[in-house]
Design a protein around this motif. Structure first.
Motif, PDB file in Angstrom:
ATOM      1  N   SER A  12      36.955  35.641 -17.892  1.00 45.54           N
ATOM      2  CA  SER A  12      37.125  36.384 -19.311  1.00 45.54           C
ATOM      3  C   SER A  12      38.392  36.660 -19.517  1.00 45.54           C
ATOM      4  O   SER A  12      39.027  37.071 -20.806  1.00 45.54           O
ATOM      5  CB  SER A  12      36.144  37.515 -19.654  1.00 45.54           C
ATOM      6  OG  SER A  12      36.600  38.666 -18.888  1.00 45.54           O
ATOM      7  N   LEU A  14      39.620  39.672 -18.880  1.00 45.78           N
ATOM      8  CA  LEU A  14      39.870  40.849 -19.548  1.00 45.78           C
ATOM      9  C   LEU A  14      39.909  41.994 -18.429  1.00 45.78           C
ATOM     10  O   LEU A  14      39.245  41.976 -17.413  1.00 45.78           O
ATOM     11  CB  LEU A  14      38.812  41.175 -20.438  1.00 45.78           C
ATOM     12  CG  LEU A  14      38.733  40.454 -21.744  1.00 45.78           C
ATOM     13  CD1 LEU A  14      37.046  40.753 -22.514  1.00 45.78           C
ATOM     14  CD2 LEU A  14      39.625  40.894 -22.691  1.00 45.78           C
ATOM     15  N   LYS A  48      48.490  43.861 -29.405  1.00 43.46           N
ATOM     16  CA  LYS A  48      47.585  42.762 -29.930  1.00 43.46           C
ATOM     17  C   LYS A  48      46.655  42.415 -29.016  1.00 43.46           C
ATOM     18  O   LYS A  48      45.991  41.652 -29.435  1.00 43.46           O
ATOM     19  CB  LYS A  48      48.733  41.687 -30.493  1.00 43.46           C
ATOM     20  CG  LYS A  48      49.457  40.892 -29.335  1.00 43.46           C
ATOM     21  CD  LYS A  48      50.540  40.245 -30.165  1.00 43.46           C
ATOM     22  CE  LYS A  48      51.416  39.614 -28.975  1.00 43.46           C
ATOM     23  NZ  LYS A  48      52.435  38.791 -29.663  1.00 43.46           N
ATOM     24  N   ASN A  49      46.879  42.350 -27.671  1.00 45.68           N
ATOM     25  CA  ASN A  49      46.133  41.968 -26.763  1.00 45.68           C
ATOM     26  C   ASN A  49      44.667  42.936 -26.382  1.00 45.68           C
ATOM     27  O   ASN A  49      44.168  42.823 -25.317  1.00 45.68           O
ATOM     28  CB  ASN A  49      46.748  41.562 -25.415  1.00 45.68           C
ATOM     29  CG  ASN A  49      47.678  40.559 -25.702  1.00 45.68           C
ATOM     30  OD1 ASN A  49      47.336  39.562 -26.284  1.00 45.68           O
ATOM     31  ND2 ASN A  49      49.143  40.825 -25.215  1.00 45.68           N
ATOM     32  N   GLN A  51      41.584  44.539 -26.677  1.00 45.66           N
ATOM     33  CA  GLN A  51      40.194  43.798 -27.473  1.00 45.66           C
ATOM     34  C   GLN A  51      39.341  44.967 -28.054  1.00 45.66           C
ATOM     35  O   GLN A  51      38.759  44.789 -28.961  1.00 45.66           O
ATOM     36  CB  GLN A  51      39.511  42.937 -26.417  1.00 45.66           C
ATOM     37  CG  GLN A  51      38.135  42.179 -27.193  1.00 45.66           C
ATOM     38  CD  GLN A  51      37.371  41.729 -25.928  1.00 45.66           C
ATOM     39  OE1 GLN A  51      36.669  42.528 -25.343  1.00 45.66           O
ATOM     40  NE2 GLN A  51      37.130  40.381 -26.103  1.00 45.66           N
ATOM     41  N   PHE A  52      39.191  46.018 -27.166  1.00 47.05           N
ATOM     42  CA  PHE A  52      38.340  46.987 -27.521  1.00 47.05           C
ATOM     43  C   PHE A  52      38.939  48.342 -26.757  1.00 47.05           C
ATOM     44  O   PHE A  52      39.650  48.448 -25.893  1.00 47.05           O
ATOM     45  CB  PHE A  52      36.967  46.778 -26.772  1.00 47.05           C
ATOM     46  CG  PHE A  52      36.093  48.184 -26.465  1.00 47.05           C
ATOM     47  CD1 PHE A  52      35.383  48.651 -27.621  1.00 47.05           C
ATOM     48  CD2 PHE A  52      36.026  48.786 -25.563  1.00 47.05           C
ATOM     49  CE1 PHE A  52      34.567  49.472 -27.399  1.00 47.05           C
ATOM     50  CE2 PHE A  52      35.297  49.983 -25.405  1.00 47.05           C
ATOM     51  CZ  PHE A  52      34.507  50.372 -26.391  1.00 47.05           C
ATOM     52  N   TYR A  87      39.561  50.825 -22.432  1.00 48.16           N
ATOM     53  CA  TYR A  87      39.741  49.780 -23.307  1.00 48.16           C
ATOM     54  C   TYR A  87      39.986  48.658 -22.411  1.00 48.16           C
ATOM     55  O   TYR A  87      39.996  48.714 -21.326  1.00 48.16           O
ATOM     56  CB  TYR A  87      41.130  49.955 -23.976  1.00 48.16           C
ATOM     57  CG  TYR A  87      42.497  50.393 -23.148  1.00 48.16           C
ATOM     58  CD1 TYR A  87      43.407  49.453 -22.999  1.00 48.16           C
ATOM     59  CD2 TYR A  87      42.524  51.655 -22.853  1.00 48.16           C
ATOM     60  CE1 TYR A  87      44.525  49.923 -22.259  1.00 48.16           C
ATOM     61  CE2 TYR A  87      43.738  52.110 -21.916  1.00 48.16           C
ATOM     62  CZ  TYR A  87      44.596  51.386 -21.688  1.00 48.16           C
ATOM     63  OH  TYR A  87      45.755  51.453 -21.151  1.00 48.16           O
ATOM     64  N   THR A  88      39.966  47.276 -23.132  1.00 51.52           N
ATOM     65  CA  THR A  88      40.110  46.123 -22.585  1.00 51.52           C
ATOM     66  C   THR A  88      41.257  45.556 -23.150  1.00 51.52           C
ATOM     67  O   THR A  88      41.697  45.455 -24.269  1.00 51.52           O
ATOM     68  CB  THR A  88      38.685  45.162 -22.791  1.00 51.52           C
ATOM     69  OG1 THR A  88      38.444  45.042 -24.132  1.00 51.52           O
ATOM     70  CG2 THR A  88      37.540  45.797 -22.097  1.00 51.52           C
ATOM     71  N   TYR A  89      42.032  44.716 -21.987  1.00 56.13           N
ATOM     72  CA  TYR A  89      43.242  44.114 -22.494  1.00 56.13           C
ATOM     73  C   TYR A  89      43.165  42.556 -21.735  1.00 56.13           C
ATOM     74  O   TYR A  89      42.822  42.449 -20.573  1.00 56.13           O
ATOM     75  CB  TYR A  89      44.373  44.858 -21.511  1.00 56.13           C
ATOM     76  CG  TYR A  89      45.805  44.252 -21.707  1.00 56.13           C
ATOM     77  CD1 TYR A  89      46.483  44.800 -23.009  1.00 56.13           C
ATOM     78  CD2 TYR A  89      46.366  43.268 -21.353  1.00 56.13           C
ATOM     79  CE1 TYR A  89      47.647  44.292 -23.379  1.00 56.13           C
ATOM     80  CE2 TYR A  89      47.664  42.610 -21.494  1.00 56.13           C
ATOM     81  CZ  TYR A  89      48.377  43.331 -22.618  1.00 56.13           C
ATOM     82  OH  TYR A  89      49.515  42.734 -22.716  1.00 56.13           O
ATOM     83  N   TYR A  90      43.537  41.587 -22.821  1.00 59.21           N
ATOM     84  CA  TYR A  90      43.312  40.385 -22.411  1.00 59.21           C
ATOM     85  C   TYR A  90      44.782  39.732 -21.731  1.00 59.21           C
ATOM     86  O   TYR A  90      45.937  39.955 -22.056  1.00 59.21           O
ATOM     87  CB  TYR A  90      43.185  39.483 -23.842  1.00 59.21           C
ATOM     88  CG  TYR A  90      43.105  37.931 -23.584  1.00 59.21           C
ATOM     89  CD1 TYR A  90      41.966  37.648 -22.926  1.00 59.21           C
ATOM     90  CD2 TYR A  90      43.780  37.152 -24.255  1.00 59.21           C
ATOM     91  CE1 TYR A  90      41.623  36.200 -22.851  1.00 59.21           C
ATOM     92  CE2 TYR A  90      43.702  35.765 -23.911  1.00 59.21           C
ATOM     93  CZ  TYR A  90      42.633  35.203 -23.568  1.00 59.21           C
ATOM     94  OH  TYR A  90      42.190  33.989 -22.946  1.00 59.21           O
TER      95      TYR A  90
END
Length: 491
Positions: A12, A14, A48-49, A51-52, A87-90
């Motif tokens: 993913s 993430l 911007k990366n 996600q949540f 939080y999650t980061y791409y």
């Protein structure tokens, strides 16, 4: 402050992040994600990366959280002494300033995804990583436990990239009491004997010239890709380098040497010898400064020069590298309308893009040529008694070592102190106007028996003149600055 980082599904891309904020005594706090990273003077909007994102209390209850700018959040903390931001980061980019994860590698630049609490940026941090079993960590941060790192403040945290994998390769060496580690990740079998020999040589040369090293240890972090790539970023006691392709050819090795020597010199020049406008970093907005021609131009000039002085490059190899800088400047920006100082300031506008024709110059390429002109002028005037080396050492002693930041005026004063005269011609023709550089460059090159020729089709060629006296001057310019004891030579 405490960070916990995990990855439940590597495919993913993430990162799952928990940022714990203790000892809260106000009704609300604000957390900030950096908008840019040191070493790349442009706004990058890492937010911007994300996600949540959510905020929770110690009792695992949701806490009010809302954005107040594109990368700042306000958290309602009335009656709470601790909250956590989850939080999650791409993480799916592989350059020297990004983050990336897959089933074999964690590559993290904490500046991309770590937040700080307003008013508490100087507090210490602990980072715990839920790494897969058998992963080794390569990072400039000290370890404080299994898969746990510590940073004295946010500035150190985000200036310390990390590689973690089961397949990291490493070699180590010591120079003048400094412990160096070279880390590699990629599909290659490094010739460690050759690498250690050449890295030891240019490391020793740099420390000999500057007379001391700012850190006790240093990490060369290398990510080698199967595709063509060239990028390096300087950090406090490390550098992150991404190169390719991984064919193990001479081109890859030459790139590795060039970027590694360049980035190592940044340990003095920009990490510690830092423009006053960048001290401390303000991660929320542009930090404008006009001296990137010193930070990047002088470093570009010295990167290859150290390789020649150290005996890693031959005379011919070094002359070819000089020609590269000349071609990149004169064939693309010889008649640009911006000065070096103005192009330094405008890095924040479009400094890393091609831009419109004939507007800006490269602080790297024209900056290196301006440094070359100054170095050769000082050497000619003083018969090599003084040079740009003296300028860099004075910048280190007066501004870098005490870490107080220098101004453009400080740089001018030191240069003219070393020269023993006003250098109005240099500042006007090379730094503050768009005056074409060719005549000044050839005046400087003539001292060491070199000449740049410009052809009608726009091509550039650097010629070596058959002049005995000039050759002697060239040899003095390119000779080693190190004075080694028997023990250091054997080391």
């Amino acid at each position: 402050m405490h960070y916990h980082i995990s990855v439940s599904d590597p495919q993913s891309r993430l990162l799952e992040i928990t940022y714990n904020i203790p000892e809260i005594s106000s009704d609300f706090i604000e957390v900030q994600l950096p908008a840019w990273r040191p070493g790349r003077y442009e706004i990058q909007n890492f937010a911007k990366n994300i996600q949540f994102i959510e905020a929770i209390s110690e009792g695992n209850q949701k806490v009010p959280l809302h954005k107040v700018t594109k990368d700042r959040w306000r958290v309602g903390t009335a009656g709470l002494s601790e909250v956590s931001i989850r939080y999650t980061y791409y993480a799916n980019i592989q350059n020297a300033g990004s983050s990336y994860i897959d089933s074999e590698l964690w590559y993290l630049n904490f500046i991309n995804f770590c937040m700080y609490t307003e008013g508490r940026i100087q507090e210490p941090y602990t980072i715990r990583l839920d790494l897969p079993e058998g992963y080794q960590i390569a990072c400039g941060l000290p370890s404080s436990g299994l898969n746990t790192l510590s940073a004295r403040d946010f500035y150190q945290l985000v200036d310390s990239p990390l590689l973690a994998s089961q397949s990291l390769q490493k070699c180590e060496y010591h120079v003048r009491g400094v412990h160096f580690k070279i880390w590699m990740h990629g599909n290659l079998k490094p010739n460690w004997r050759r690498i250690e020999r050449d890295f030891r040589r240019f490391s020793r040369e740099q420390i000999a010239m500057m007379q001391e090293f700012p850190e006790k240890d240093y990490h060369f972090l290398n990510l080698i890709l199967p595709t063509a790539f060239y990028h390096g970023v300087e950090h406090q006691n490390s550098t992150m380098i991404v190169l390719g392709p991984d064919d193990e050819g001479e081109g890859l090795y030459a790139d590795l040497l060039g970027v590694s020597s360049h980035e190592l010199f940044h340990t003095w020049n920009i990490i510690r010898i830092r423009p006053k406008e960048l001290l401390p970093y303000d991660f929320t907005k542009e930090n404008y400064f006009r001296t990137c021609f010193v930070a990047e131009g002088c470093t570009t000039y010295y990167g290859d020069l150290f390789l020649k002085r150290a005996g890693v490059f031959s005379h011919d190899t070094y002359i070819k590298e000089l020609q590269v800088y000349m071609k990149r400047h004169f064939e693309t920006a010889a008649y640009a309308t911006q000065s070096l100082a103005d192009s330094s300031f405008d890095l924040w506008l479009d400094g890393y893009e091609k831009g419109i024709p004939n507007r800006k110059v490269s602080v790297y390429h024209k900056g290196a040529l301006a440094a070359l002109i100054l170095d050769l002028y000082l050497r000619k005037k003083t018969n090599h008694a003084h040079s740009l080396d003296d300028v860099m050492r004075l910048l280190w002693v007066r501004f870098g070592k005490p870490f107080i930041g220098y101004t453009l005026e400080d740089y001018i004063q030191i240069v003219e102190e070393v020269a023993g005269e006003s250098l109005e011609w240099y500042w006007h023709d090379c730094i503050f106007t768009a005056e074409p550089l060719e005549n000044r460059l050839n005046e400087a090159l003539a001292f060491v028996g070199l000449q740049m020729s410009t052809f009608s089709n726009g091509n550039i060629q650097l010629n070596v003149l058959d002049d005995f006296k000039a050759k002697l001057q060239r040899d003095k310019w390119l000779s080693t600055s190190q004075v080694l004891s028997i023990e250091e030579e054997e080391e």
